[in-house]
Design a protein around this motif. Structure first.
Motif, mmCIF file in Angstrom:
data_model
loop_
_atom_site.group_PDB
_atom_site.id
_atom_site.type_symbol
_atom_site.label_atom_id
_atom_site.label_comp_id
_atom_site.label_asym_id
_atom_site.label_seq_id
_atom_site.Cartn_x
_atom_site.Cartn_y
_atom_site.Cartn_z
ATOM 1 N N VAL A 59 0.830 -1.205 0.000
ATOM 2 C CA VAL A 59 0.000 0.000 0.000
ATOM 3 C C VAL A 59 0.864 1.255 0.000
ATOM 4 O O VAL A 59 2.017 1.242 0.415
ATOM 5 N N LYS A 60 0.258 2.338 -0.480
ATOM 6 C CA LYS A 60 0.886 3.654 -0.465
ATOM 7 C C LYS A 60 0.073 4.533 0.477
ATOM 8 O O LYS A 60 -1.161 4.576 0.398
ATOM 9 N N VAL A 61 0.745 5.230 1.373
ATOM 10 C CA VAL A 61 0.078 6.088 2.348
ATOM 11 C C VAL A 61 -0.433 7.340 1.634
ATOM 12 O O VAL A 61 0.331 8.057 0.989
ATOM 13 N N LEU A 62 -1.748 7.592 1.773
ATOM 14 C CA LEU A 62 -2.350 8.783 1.167
ATOM 15 C C LEU A 62 -2.677 9.856 2.194
ATOM 16 O O LEU A 62 -2.616 11.045 1.887
ATOM 17 N N GLN A 63 -3.053 9.433 3.412
ATOM 18 C CA GLN A 63 -3.440 10.386 4.452
ATOM 19 C C GLN A 63 -3.009 9.871 5.813
ATOM 20 O O GLN A 63 -2.762 8.690 5.992
ATOM 21 N N LEU A 77 -7.241 6.191 3.696
ATOM 22 C CA LEU A 77 -5.902 6.471 4.205
ATOM 23 C C LEU A 77 -4.804 5.886 3.326
ATOM 24 O O LEU A 77 -3.661 6.304 3.404
ATOM 25 N N TYR A 78 -5.140 4.889 2.505
ATOM 26 C CA TYR A 78 -4.123 4.205 1.700
ATOM 27 C C TYR A 78 -4.686 3.822 0.337
ATOM 28 O O TYR A 78 -5.899 3.844 0.114
ATOM 29 N N GLU A 79 -3.761 3.470 -0.538
ATOM 30 C CA GLU A 79 -4.138 2.975 -1.865
ATOM 31 C C GLU A 79 -3.318 1.705 -2.108
ATOM 32 O O GLU A 79 -2.083 1.741 -2.044
ATOM 33 N N GLU A 80 -4.007 0.612 -2.368
ATOM 34 C CA GLU A 80 -3.309 -0.648 -2.618
ATOM 35 C C GLU A 80 -2.905 -0.716 -4.087
ATOM 36 O O GLU A 80 -3.662 -0.312 -4.969
ATOM 37 N N THR A 81 -1.700 -1.220 -4.340
ATOM 38 C CA THR A 81 -1.215 -1.314 -5.713
ATOM 39 C C THR A 81 -1.996 -2.391 -6.468
ATOM 40 O O THR A 81 -2.496 -3.347 -5.876
#
Length: 124
Positions: A59-63, A77-81
């Motif tokens: 995952v990439k942290v978005l918030q 809060l996150y976006e999974e690849t």
């Protein structure tokens, strides 16, 4: 900036902060490809890999989160690849196929059969 254990708990990857802390300490969580401590601060844009129940989340942290909220808020809060989603779905499908392909007995063993099984297991 926020601690990794708090963020994992707020993003609902783990039910409690203690469990999140334990998984970080065991090395199941990596931030930008490196093992970390529970007190490690993360920032927006960090890539986190989470190994949980034989599944790997990338995952990439978005918030950041001030506190733990609902599941819909946690998903923001996150976006999974895309690759992570594909790998997890294929792993789930494989485990389902393995479960259905294993032979299962028609009924429970009798008392004699249970004794035989127990003695067989204790021999080896």
């Amino acid at each position: 900036m926020e601690r990794i254990d708090k963020w994992l708990w707020a993003a609902r990857f783990f039910k409690t902060r203690t469990l999140a802390k334990k998984m970080v300490e065991q090395g199941k969580i990596k931030v930008d490809g490196q093992k970390c401590k529970p007190s490690r601060n993360i920032a927006i844009g960090n890539h986190i890999s989470i190994k949980k129940n034989d599944q790997l989340w990338e995952v990439k942290v978005l918030q950041m989160a001030e506190k733990r909220g609902s599941a819909t808020i946690a998903q923001t809060l996150y976006e999974e690849t895309a690759e992570s989603i594909k790998n997890r779905e294929s792993a789930i499908l494989l485990s389902k196929m393995e479960y259905h392909s294993t032979p299962k007995p028609d009924k429970r063993p009798t008392k004699k059969q249970r004794r035989d099984i127990k003695s067989f297991k204790s021999q080896g």
